[in-house]
Scaffold this motif. Structure first.
Motif, PDB file in Angstrom:
ATOM      1  N   VAL A   7     -12.332  38.376  26.482  1.00  0.00           N
ATOM      2  CA  VAL A   7     -11.005  38.453  25.883  1.00  0.00           C
ATOM      3  C   VAL A   7      -9.940  38.299  26.960  1.00  0.00           C
ATOM      4  O   VAL A   7      -9.968  39.017  27.953  1.00  0.00           O
ATOM      5  CB  VAL A   7     -10.800  39.828  25.190  1.00  0.00           C
ATOM      6  N   ARG A   8      -9.042  37.345  26.757  1.00  0.00           N
ATOM      7  CA  ARG A   8      -7.924  37.222  27.715  1.00  0.00           C
ATOM      8  C   ARG A   8      -6.604  37.521  27.021  1.00  0.00           C
ATOM      9  O   ARG A   8      -6.322  37.002  25.945  1.00  0.00           O
ATOM     10  CB  ARG A   8      -7.867  35.833  28.347  1.00  0.00           C
ATOM     11  N   ALA A  52      -4.512  39.936  31.570  1.00  0.00           N
ATOM     12  CA  ALA A  52      -5.571  40.927  31.709  1.00  0.00           C
ATOM     13  C   ALA A  52      -6.761  40.401  30.942  1.00  0.00           C
ATOM     14  O   ALA A  52      -6.610  39.556  30.051  1.00  0.00           O
ATOM     15  CB  ALA A  52      -5.116  42.263  31.156  1.00  0.00           C
ATOM     16  N   TYR A  53      -7.936  40.842  31.316  1.00  0.00           N
ATOM     17  CA  TYR A  53      -9.096  40.393  30.561  1.00  0.00           C
ATOM     18  C   TYR A  53     -10.146  41.476  30.448  1.00  0.00           C
ATOM     19  O   TYR A  53     -10.158  42.439  31.222  1.00  0.00           O
ATOM     20  CB  TYR A  53      -9.707  39.129  31.187  1.00  0.00           C
ATOM     21  N   SER A  68     -14.487  31.100  29.997  1.00  0.00           N
ATOM     22  CA  SER A  68     -14.092  30.562  28.695  1.00  0.00           C
ATOM     23  C   SER A  68     -14.031  31.680  27.667  1.00  0.00           C
ATOM     24  O   SER A  68     -15.002  31.988  26.995  1.00  0.00           O
ATOM     25  CB  SER A  68     -15.073  29.478  28.250  1.00  0.00           C
ATOM     26  N   PRO A  69     -12.862  32.312  27.583  1.00  0.00           N
ATOM     27  CA  PRO A  69     -12.697  33.425  26.642  1.00  0.00           C
ATOM     28  C   PRO A  69     -12.938  33.003  25.196  1.00  0.00           C
ATOM     29  O   PRO A  69     -12.576  31.893  24.816  1.00  0.00           O
ATOM     30  CB  PRO A  69     -11.239  33.860  26.847  1.00  0.00           C
ATOM     31  N   ASN A  70     -13.571  33.879  24.413  1.00  0.00           N
ATOM     32  CA  ASN A  70     -13.686  33.587  22.982  1.00  0.00           C
ATOM     33  C   ASN A  70     -12.576  34.258  22.183  1.00  0.00           C
ATOM     34  O   ASN A  70     -12.473  34.064  20.982  1.00  0.00           O
ATOM     35  CB  ASN A  70     -15.083  33.908  22.427  1.00  0.00           C
ATOM     36  N   PRO A  85      -6.553  25.656  27.934  1.00  0.00           N
ATOM     37  CA  PRO A  85      -7.754  24.823  28.023  1.00  0.00           C
ATOM     38  C   PRO A  85      -9.040  25.630  28.242  1.00  0.00           C
ATOM     39  O   PRO A  85     -10.133  25.144  27.961  1.00  0.00           O
ATOM     40  CB  PRO A  85      -7.474  23.915  29.232  1.00  0.00           C
ATOM     41  N   GLU A  86      -8.909  26.874  28.744  1.00  0.00           N
ATOM     42  CA  GLU A  86     -10.078  27.725  28.986  1.00  0.00           C
ATOM     43  C   GLU A  86     -10.753  28.162  27.692  1.00  0.00           C
ATOM     44  O   GLU A  86     -11.950  28.451  27.680  1.00  0.00           O
ATOM     45  CB  GLU A  86      -9.645  29.052  29.647  1.00  0.00           C
ATOM     46  N   LEU A  87      -9.961  28.284  26.618  1.00  0.00           N
ATOM     47  CA  LEU A  87     -10.454  28.902  25.382  1.00  0.00           C
ATOM     48  C   LEU A  87     -11.748  28.231  24.914  1.00  0.00           C
ATOM     49  O   LEU A  87     -11.842  27.008  24.841  1.00  0.00           O
ATOM     50  CB  LEU A  87      -9.375  28.793  24.299  1.00  0.00           C
TER      51      LEU A  87
END
Lengths: 180, 375
Positions: A7-8, A52-53, A68-70, A85-87
């Motif tokens: 989670v980001r 934060a993640y 790659s956060p979901n 773009p990471e998602l």
């Protein structure tokens, strides 16, 4: 839980997103998961970017970063485009308010700061509203443990108002999920 | 024990230190070590300890040395710029043999660099930052759980060997919070410095059998002279070549004499590995992930992780690296530990540096790509 959550949270310094990530992390620990939480920020005290993640998994977590956060939640649009773009391909994007930008399919618009302002009547609780929204949409931790972790994290004099913020966020999150 | 909690790396250092008996902190807050000062300020007064915020890092390490002279277990925490300022007094503590612990949560340098980004570029500075041949122990944890245990071990080593001990963290480990489950082996047992023996004439720098002179705390009734000048067993300066040689060999040799207790490495799947990664701190977490990923693909990869960085665990690394096809040393710097690995292995196995200096952690992907390209 048989899933790895990444989670980001993205916002501006001072919005309280680090606190939200710690509450989520604590709740997930309570549910027996391995958890890593951290944050990135610039050299400014407030006003700069802040992210934060949280990683939660039933396996041990070695590499302590997320690729790659979901789940991605955007509280303010300062720097989210850099992270978009990471998602992950089927990742969920939670946006505070609306935007006309082209966004991934699984985007949920929730007026988080408006809820804090108009319904809770305490703008400062926007981060706890966002906690409710995340839990309502993702279900990554149960409402009960999230609430317990939140109660342990806020000062007792502000408990009632934060409970209200959490409940309204939860409601808004569930509604956003249903309307999808 | 059996306790489960979400613990930050910096926070873990504080609780490890307190468990080992630390009751004094003096420091000047600096990112990414600030939480250590914050938490000591909150915790120390509760248990009769003292917290002092100083005007700068030079004063901080000075106060720590002073407190230690009175018998208190004392610690400070800083990052690169502050660590640089502390170097002169770290040398003083080494020469005067005053127990103290310095936590350096490494950030990107040189100078003020990138305050909120990690680095491992103080690897050499932690050993050689102060001038002159001097003893020092440096320990690098890689999880919050280990930060607790190793800070406890650092305090104990400083007391037992009368030496400055440095805990070398990095921004990633300092700032991350993670689930920690404490087990039996995490219990920190307090070790206290050796005091003067009753009925025996006391010399503050006596050349004892274990090479560690007894320490008379200030105010305990003994006469001590403490100086950064080279001194004989009385504590007073000397430039007699014979005595200087003896004192220097004892002071530096006291660490080598106890190297088996001090050096610690951790290995993952090294025995049958063809390629071995040598990494420390948070980079070792990426490396451990690489071992997990590549082993599942049937590749024979292993990891050697020095926990004690200085004295460098030569013997342990030489043995673990024997007969391997290649050694890879990933570091968030331009190549510092790799020099020690090359020196240790003495040309038996090819050693490849993998460096990243953009303020970001070396990822498992970086290491896997490097290995695949190498093959």
């Amino acid at each position: 839980m048989n899933k790895r959550w990444e989670v980001r949270l993205i916002g501006t310094g001072g919005q309280g997103i680090v606190t939200v990530s710690i509450i989520l992390a604590n709740a997930s620990v309570k549910e027996g998961n391995n958890v890593v939480q951290s944050q990135n920020y610039g050299p400014e005290v407030r006003g700069g970017y802040s992210t934060a993640y949280v990683i939660a998994s039933n396996k041990s977590i070695l590499y302590p970063k997320i690729d790659s956060p979901n789940v991605m939640m955007v509280m303010s649009d300062t720097s989210y485009k850099k992270y978009l773009p990471e998602l992950a391909e089927d990742g969920m994007l939670i946006m505070n308010g609306h935007t006309e930008e082209t966004l991934p399919d699984k985007v949920y618009f929730v007026p988080i700061t408006d809820i804090a302002h108009d319904k809770v009547k305490r703008p400062i609780t926007a981060n706890i509203v966002s906690l409710g929204v995340i839990v309502g949409i993702t279900g990554m931790v149960s409402e009960k443990t999230a609430l317990e972790a939140m109660e342990a994290a806020v000062p007792s004099r502000a408990l009632e108002i934060n409970k209200k913020a959490f409940a309204l966020g939860l409601e808004a999150g569930k509604a956003a999920l249903e309307n999808k | 024990m059996g306790e489960v909690k979400l613990l930050q790396g910096n926070e873990a250092c504080v609780f490890g230190a307190l468990a080992a008996g630390v009751r004094f902190f003096a420091g000047y807050p600096i990112t990414p070590s600030t939480e250590i000062a914050n938490i000591f300020a909150r915790e120390l007064p509760k248990i009769g300890g003292k917290f002092m915020q100083m005007e700068d890092e030079i004063a901080s390490i000075g106060a720590v040395i002073g407190a230690s002279c009175t018998g208190m277990k004392a610690i400070t925490a800083t990052s690169g710029p502050g660590f640089s300022l502390m170097q002169e007094n770290i040398g003083f503590a080494a020469e005067a043999e005053i127990p103290c612990v310095i936590i350096n949560v490494m950030r990107f340098g040189p100078s003020t660099g990138l305050p909120t980004h990690p680095s491992q570029a103080d690897f050499m500075q932690s050993r050689w930052g102060t001038h002159g041949d001097h003893p020092v122990i440096v320990i690098a944890p890689y999880t919050a759980r280990e930060a607790y245990r190793e800070t406890g071990r650092a305090v104990n080593f400083s007391e037992k060997y009368r030496v400055p001990v440095i805990i070398l963290m990095d921004e990633i480990l300092g700032h991350l919070r993670e689930r920690v489950e404490f087990k039996e082996e995490d219990i920190v047992k307090e070790v206290n410095r050796k005091g003067p023996e009753a009925g025996v004439p006391f010399f503050p720098y006596e050349h004892t059998d274990d090479w560690i002179p007894p320490f008379a705390n200030f105010g305990s009734g003994y006469r001590c002279h403490i100086t950064g000048l080279i001194h004989d067993r009385t504590g007073f300066p000397t430039n007699n070549p014979e005595i200087v040689d003896q004192v220097m060999r004892r002071m530096n040799g006291k660490i080598d004499k106890h190297i088996d207790e001090i050096c610690r490495i951790s290995t993952v799947d090294v025995e049958d590995a063809e390629i071995v990664i040598v990494a420390f701190g948070s980079v070792a977490r990426s490396a451990a992930e690489v071992v997990r990923i590549m082993r599942s693909m049937g590749k024979k990869i292993g990891l050697i992780r020095p926990v004690t960085l200085w004295p460098f665990p030569d013997r342990e690394i030489k043995k673990a690296a024997e007969g391997k096809k290649a050694i890879i040393v990933p570091e968030m710097n331009l190549g510092q530990m790799v020099r020690e690995v090359i020196r240790t292995i003495e040309g038996e196995t090819p050693v490849h540096p993998l460096n990243r200096i953009d303020g970001e952690l070396i990822t498992p992907r970086d290491i896997i790509d490097f290995i695949e390209e190498m093959e």
